[in-house]
Design an enzyme around this catalytic site. Structure first.
Site, short mmCIF file in Angstrom:
data_model
loop_
_atom_site.label_atom_id
_atom_site.label_comp_id
_atom_site.label_asym_id
_atom_site.label_seq_id
_atom_site.Cartn_x
_atom_site.Cartn_y
_atom_site.Cartn_z
N LEU A 182 0.90 -1.24 0.11
CA LEU A 182 0.14 0.13 0.22
C LEU A 182 0.91 1.09 -0.03
O LEU A 182 0.43 1.98 -0.48
CB LEU A 182 -0.94 -0.08 1.18
CG LEU A 182 -1.88 -0.91 1.23
CD1 LEU A 182 -2.76 -0.77 2.56
CD2 LEU A 182 -3.09 -0.76 -0.08
N GLY A 183 2.04 1.46 0.39
CA GLY A 183 2.80 2.24 0.37
C GLY A 183 3.96 2.16 1.45
O GLY A 183 4.30 1.08 1.98
N ASP A 201 0.66 14.42 13.51
CA ASP A 201 0.77 14.54 11.95
C ASP A 201 -0.47 14.56 10.90
O ASP A 201 -0.60 13.89 10.17
CB ASP A 201 1.76 13.53 11.57
CG ASP A 201 2.33 13.77 10.08
OD1 ASP A 201 2.31 14.75 9.79
OD2 ASP A 201 2.78 12.83 9.38
N LYS A 253 1.08 -2.26 8.93
CA LYS A 253 2.28 -1.59 8.91
C LYS A 253 3.68 -2.39 9.70
O LYS A 253 3.48 -2.73 10.75
CB LYS A 253 2.36 -0.21 9.41
CG LYS A 253 3.79 0.55 9.56
CD LYS A 253 3.45 2.10 10.11
CE LYS A 253 2.78 2.91 9.09
NZ LYS A 253 2.98 4.28 9.41
#
Length: 762
Positions: free
Chosen positions: A24-25, A140, A46
């Site tokens: 996904l990234g 963030d 992740k």
């Protein structure tokens, strides 16, 4: 729209009890995958980078953050469902949200009407309430961390934020935050709390309402400076939204509204007086074009789960499905309006092959005067030769440093990943004031102005000098060529956004990066474009030219581009933002990212080694004597063996460092946000001397003829004896100096935030 990426051979096929389906990234903390649970539920997993996972303190912090994130249970958040902080590898899983990233939606379809902005704001405020109730501060919040689903927005990536009561543990972690959305207290190193997220929320709403953040566009350090010291530009906002955003963007945290009050305000202004969960579950809360985009996206076929691999059979990789974004975006990827630099050492090498024939002309260009000298001037100390050729930002590596995207001098210039400016509030000035009109000083005394050249905006770019011409970029979107002797414009080449990258000149061609996501090759004499190379993100890194190849960083990639044709040789994916100026020495490209210092093979783009720094490599690298010197965000200067990546020594300043180091005659020079310029022994890491500059030093120092030249955010250009640290003279500009000075033929050239390029007698 992003697409699923197929799995690479090194990617895991199983994490915990979850089968990995696609990429996904990636971000500074690790790789994000699409996964399926045993019950076929889609999740975003992740996986933490191995070097971080080996850090015991990081694991303790990660475990604490995961425990806090699991307590978050809001309607507008991507809930953390599972994690293994002690696993090998460590990982975190959240609900997968098949939504459209907010930044991509705005980029594709433009700003939203006030009513939709208010509805979105209510959903985000409720999400932050749930996050804060669990004792977590996001830190963030930005458009790329908001996914748009039919039933409302989802705030993601709060699982990597530090628990509010565990902020002490962040001191060794990566810097969290995105230029243009970070609160003033984050930027100056003060304690942060829920009010910091309120500031970010105001920035997000301004972005959605206008298409640009409240502090405009620019290099990261410029955005940081504005966030800390300047008022946001709220004039373009709709009246219904303006007061709310203004309240969120108050400089002092205690003046910002509490989320409960903000939520009431948003729903009242919206006119619905309904709970956000009800309001956002109804059709029409998003613009119609965005709603169609979301429907198309959520109806797209998802990847199938690959069957278990038989012994000796490589696992099946998924087919990419267009338009499917990640539910968890890498926190390191900078989103609009900005992204973010590095140092350099030795003298500029010889120019390399000239680019192809000139293309279209952009502005009238006067020809050079007859009899003008045509020998390239180096901005490095002759005593510190260096193998590669410096350059600026984008897909090329350069020795010239760029401060946050600005290159410095070939010999000393340094670049900073993130820097802001503050005014000098107490240093008395006896320097000659700039003369109106930029007339030359009659006596040419050291430290007096020879001329000044006005551009249309602040000059954060560091200049380059070659064959009697000074080249410099400006935040007005233009690359200027200025006669070094008279200060008169030769030509101006327009780009489509700020030019924060510093230009590099080689073989009659100027290479420069722009925030319009392109690297340009421009004829040095005519100002005509030879080629333009598209990258995937804004270019703050200054290009470097070596052996006919332009090296430059953009986003999370390092590019190698043929200097004569503009064709890509290779693109190397890095961990973290590659905003610093690369350095090329001995066939190796050294590049600092927002998380580490990397050594990449110049021919193939393959990574040789990576050295993690505290809070990321905030500067460009300088290379001398087989050692790489780089600064870290948390205030450390590192010396690392160039061939192995092993640490030799570290030197700690008393504040953060945005300046890139410069090496000359066995001494490393670097500036600090603690208002000091440091001279450190290159072999030992022991301090030689320290100069108090009266304000932050985010400019990178330049060394020439035994003198160190450096600018400060207080608007002073200092000339200091390299051996003793004794001040020779100080010149006052009209505003902060982030640009790194360059010295040629007895004159120092430097850009200023007062929209001027200065020529000062050395």
């Amino acid at each position: 729209m992003g697409a699923f990426e197929t799995l690479e051979p090194e990617d895991p096929r199983q994490v915990g009890r979850y089968r990995i389906v696609a990429r996904l990234g990636s971000g500074g903390m690790g790789q994000v995958y699409l996964a399926r649970s045993p019950g076929r539920r889609l999740l975003a997993v992740k996986v933490v980078r191995p070097e971080l996972a080996r850090d015991d303190e990081f694991r303790r912090r990660f475990a604490r953050e995961v425990a806090a994130a699991k307590r978050v249970n809001g309607a507008f958040t991507a809930v953390v469902v599972d994690a293994d902080p002690d696993g090998s590898p460590a990982w975190l899983a959240t609900v997968y949200v098949p939504g459209v990233p907010l930044n991509e939606a705005v980029a594709a379809h433009g700003p939203w009407a006030a009513r939709s902005v208010l509805a979105l704001g209510a959903g985000l405020a409720e999400a932050l309430e749930a996050i804060h109730a669990a004792g977590v501060v996001h830190r963030d919040l930005k458009p790329s961390n908001v996914l748009l689903a039919a039933d409302g927005p989802r705030v993601i990536d709060f699982g990597i934020s530090a628990a509010a009561d565990a902020s002490v543990l962040t001191r060794t972690g990566s810097v969290i935050g995105t230029p243009g959305f970070m609160s003033p207290e984050q930027l100056v190193g003060q304690p942060i709390g829920p009010a910091s997220d309120v500031f970010a929320l105001g920035s997000v709403l301004a972005y959605v309402a206008t298409g640009v953040g409240p502090f405009g566009r620019g290099a990261p350090h410029a955005l940081h400076y504005r966030a800390v010291h300047e008022q946001p530009d709220l004039a373009p906002l709709p009246p219904e939204v303006r007061d709310i955003v203004a309240a969120c963007l108050a400089k002092q945290p205690h003046r910002r509204p509490a989320l409960a009050a903000l939520l009431d305000w948003l729903t009242t202004m919206d006119g619905s007086n309904e709970a956000p969960t009800l309001r956002l579950s109804e059709p029409g809360w998003m613009p119609d074009s965005i709603a169609r985009l979301v429907r198309e996206h959520t109806s797209a076929p998802l990847l199938h789960t690959p069957p278990p691999a038989l012994p000796g059979t490589p696992p099946e990789t998924p087919r990419p499905v267009p338009g499917t974004p990640a539910s968890v975006r890498p926190s390191a990827a900078s989103q609009p309006p900005a992204e973010p630099p590095g140092p350099t050492v030795a003298p500029e090498p010889k120019a390399h092959p000239a680019p192809a024939p000139a293309g279209e002309q952009h502005e009238p260009v006067p020809r050079p005067s007859v009899g003008e000298t045509h020998s390239a001037e180096q901005r490095t100390d002759p005593a510190t030769p260096s193998p590669g050729h410096p350059s600026g930002r984008r897909p090329r590596l350069s020795r010239r440093l760029v401060l946050l995207g600005l290159s410095g001098t070939a010999l000393t210039a340094a670049t900073v990943l993130i820097a802001w400016e503050t005014r000098d509030s107490g240093t008395p000035s006896t320097d000659p004031a700039p003369e109106p009109g930029g007339k030359s000083s009659p006596d040419g005394a050291p430290g007096t102005r020879r001329w000044s050249f006005a551009t249309g905006s602040g000059v954060d770019s560091s200049p380059s000098v070659a064959e009697g011409i000074v080249y410099v970029g400006s935040n007005d979107g233009k690359l200027y060529a200025v006669d070094a002797g008279t200060g008169r414009q030769r030509w101006a080449f327009p780009t489509d956004d700020h030019v924060g990258s510093s230009p590099t000149v080689a073989n009659g061609v100027v290479y420069v990066g722009s925030q319009d996501t392109k690297v340009y090759a421009v004829d040095a004499i005519t100002g005509r474009q030879r080629w333009a190379f598209p990258t995937t993100a804004s270019v703050y890194s200054s290009p470097v030219v070596a052996d006919g190849i332009v090296y430059v960083g953009s986003g999370v990639k390092l590019y190698a581009i043929e200097a004569d044709t503009g064709k890509q040789r290779w693109a190397s994916s890095l961990d973290g933002l590659a905003a610093s100026t690369p350095m090329v020495v001995g066939g190796i490209v050294y590049a600092g990212t927002s998380f580490q210092l990397c050594a990449v093979d110049a021919d193939t783009g393959k990574q040789r080694w990576a050295f993690p720094t505290s809070g990321g490599a905030s500067s460009s690298a300088a290379v001398a004597g087989g050692v790489v010197y780089v600064a870290g965000w948390e205030g450390k200067l590192y010396a690392v063996e160039a061939d192995t990546g092993k640490q030799r020594w570290t030197f700690s300043t008393s504040g953060r460092v945005y300046s890139s180091p410069t090496v000359a005659d066995g001494v490393v020079y670097v500036g600090g946000m603690d208002h000091k310029l440091y001279a450190v022994g290159a072999d030992t890491g022991k301090p030689r001397w320290t100069l108090s500059a009266g304000s932050e030093v985010s400019s990178s120092p330049t060394v020439a003829d035994g003198v160190v030249y450096v600018g400060s955010t207080g608007g002073k250009l200092y000339a200091v004896k390299a051996d003793t640290g004794e001040l020779r003279w100080a010149f006052s500009a009209g505003a902060a100096l982030i640009s790194s000075p360059v010295v040629a033929h007895g004159v120092v050239y430097v850009g200023s935030r007062d929209k001027k390029l200065y020529a000062v007698y050395a």
